[in-house]
Motif scaffolding. Structure first.
Motif, PDB file in Angstrom:
ATOM      1  N   GLU A   1      70.653  62.773  91.715  1.00 42.91           N
ATOM      2  CA  GLU A   1      72.092  62.600  91.479  1.00 42.91           C
ATOM      3  C   GLU A   1      72.841  63.929  91.626  1.00 42.91           C
ATOM      4  O   GLU A   1      74.001  63.941  92.052  1.00 42.91           O
ATOM      5  CB  GLU A   1      72.297  61.989  90.079  1.00 42.91           C
TER       6      GLU A   1
ATOM      7  N   GLU B   1      78.793  58.705  90.019  1.00 47.45           N
ATOM      8  CA  GLU B   1      77.565  59.515  90.077  1.00 47.45           C
ATOM      9  C   GLU B   1      77.705  60.745  89.182  1.00 47.45           C
ATOM     10  O   GLU B   1      76.731  61.225  88.610  1.00 47.45           O
ATOM     11  CB  GLU B   1      77.228  59.883  91.523  1.00 47.45           C
TER      12      GLU B   1
ATOM     13  N   GLU C   1      69.203  55.709  96.922  1.00 48.11           N
ATOM     14  CA  GLU C   1      69.621  54.570  96.076  1.00 48.11           C
ATOM     15  C   GLU C   1      68.640  53.403  96.224  1.00 48.11           C
ATOM     16  O   GLU C   1      68.393  52.666  95.262  1.00 48.11           O
ATOM     17  CB  GLU C   1      71.046  54.121  96.413  1.00 48.11           C
TER      18      GLU C   1
ATOM     19  N   HIS D   1      73.639  64.125  95.109  1.00 47.31           N
ATOM     20  CA  HIS D   1      74.666  63.148  95.508  1.00 47.31           C
ATOM     21  C   HIS D   1      76.066  63.626  95.114  1.00 47.31           C
ATOM     22  O   HIS D   1      77.033  63.434  95.849  1.00 47.31           O
ATOM     23  CB  HIS D   1      74.385  61.776  94.877  1.00 47.31           C
TER      24      HIS D   1
HETATM   25 FE   LIG Z   1      73.351  58.393  93.446  1.00 49.97          FE
END
Ligand SMILES: [Fe+2]
Ligand SMILES: [Fe+2]
Length: 266
Positions: free
Chosen positions: A195, A162, A113, A198
């Motif tokens: 992402e 996300e 991030e 994530h």
């Molecule tokens: Fe993220």
């Protein structure tokens, strides 16, 4: 570096450089400390949260041939990334007793991030708007304040915000390419790949922390807090492929589409 010190630096420092400074040494989690719920992140004066509706709205993609409009888009997304980073730091301070492996995993996501914030900042500047020149909102941050436990965080941030970004990153990649800006498009592609990891982190920990016998879908929905709903985890177009890559099961995907009523183009 101790996770608590890292979280405090991200959340309580008024220097953007410090908030985004990369940790080169490995993380340790010896002194987790007591629960601390920070109500607002400390930020430099030009990045204070603006009152509702004071921050610019996302420009319409049809205006993206204008570099200034693309700069505003990157400015808004830089603030989204910075808020994600701050929410994760909030989680480290609010839940010191969460599993050490989960906490270290969060810190590694935070490093992504930090990079994402920097990429959007730099691109916004290159297109004519310095980060902090426009008012910024606090939408994502405000949602964090309601998380009462780690499962609520997982449902809210990795699996909803996300999750939605899996679609948005592809949508914006496409908008920027159509506007003739491959550099901005490449940033979206990089963030899209991160992402997926994530969201996968969120799915993994949803599985590990939910009560035995409860389905992944029920665990997700029951830990979502109003006004977040499963349909908030979907962009304008539902993409199945990155969600499968993130470890969502076909059943979970079905429920997601069914609940949101969004037809799949794939
Ligand atoms: Fe993220
Ligand atoms: Fe990000």
């Amino acid at each position: 570096m101790e996770l608590r010190a890292f979280a405090e630096r991200v959340l309580l420092s008024d220097s953007l450089d410090l908030k985004l400074e990369r940790v080169r040494e490995s993380f340790t989690d010896v002194t987790t400390g007591t629960e601390l719920r920070v109500t607002e992140p400390v930020r430099p004066s030009n990045l204070q949260f603006a009152p509702r509706r004071a921050a610019p709205a996302m420009p319409h993609p049809s205006t993206f041939t204008d570099p200034k409009r693309r700069a505003i888009a990157h400015h808004i997304m830089a603030n989204h990334e910075l808020q994600a980073l701050e929410v994760m730091a909030w989680v480290l301070l609010a839940f010191p007793n969460a599993p050490a492996e989960f906490r270290t995993g969060i810190a590694h996501v935070m490093q992504d991030e930090q990079r994402h914030t920097l990429m959007h900042m730099e691109r916004s500047s290159a297109l004519g708007v310095k980060f902090g020149d426009l008012p910024v909102n606090c939408y994502i941050w405000k949602k964090a304040l309601g998380f009462e436990n780690v499962l609520q965080y997982i449902a809210g941030l990795p699996l909803t915000f996300e999750g939605r970004n899996l679609d948005h990153t592809l949508e914006f990649e496409d908008y920027f390419l159509k506007a003739g800006d491959p550099k901005s498009a490449a940033i979206m592609k990089t963030i899209h790949r991160d992402e997926i990891a994530h969201v996968a982190f969120g799915m993994e920990w949803l599985r590990r922390l939910k009560p035995e016998g409860q389905s992944e879908w029920d665990a997700y929905v029951q830990n979502l807090q109003y006004p977040l709903r499963p349909n908030k985890s979907i962009g304008d177009i539902f993409h199945a492929e990155p969600r499968l890559a993130a470890g969502m099961t076909p059943d979970f995907l079905n429920r997601l589409q069914h609940d949101s009523g969004t037809p799949s183009p794939e």
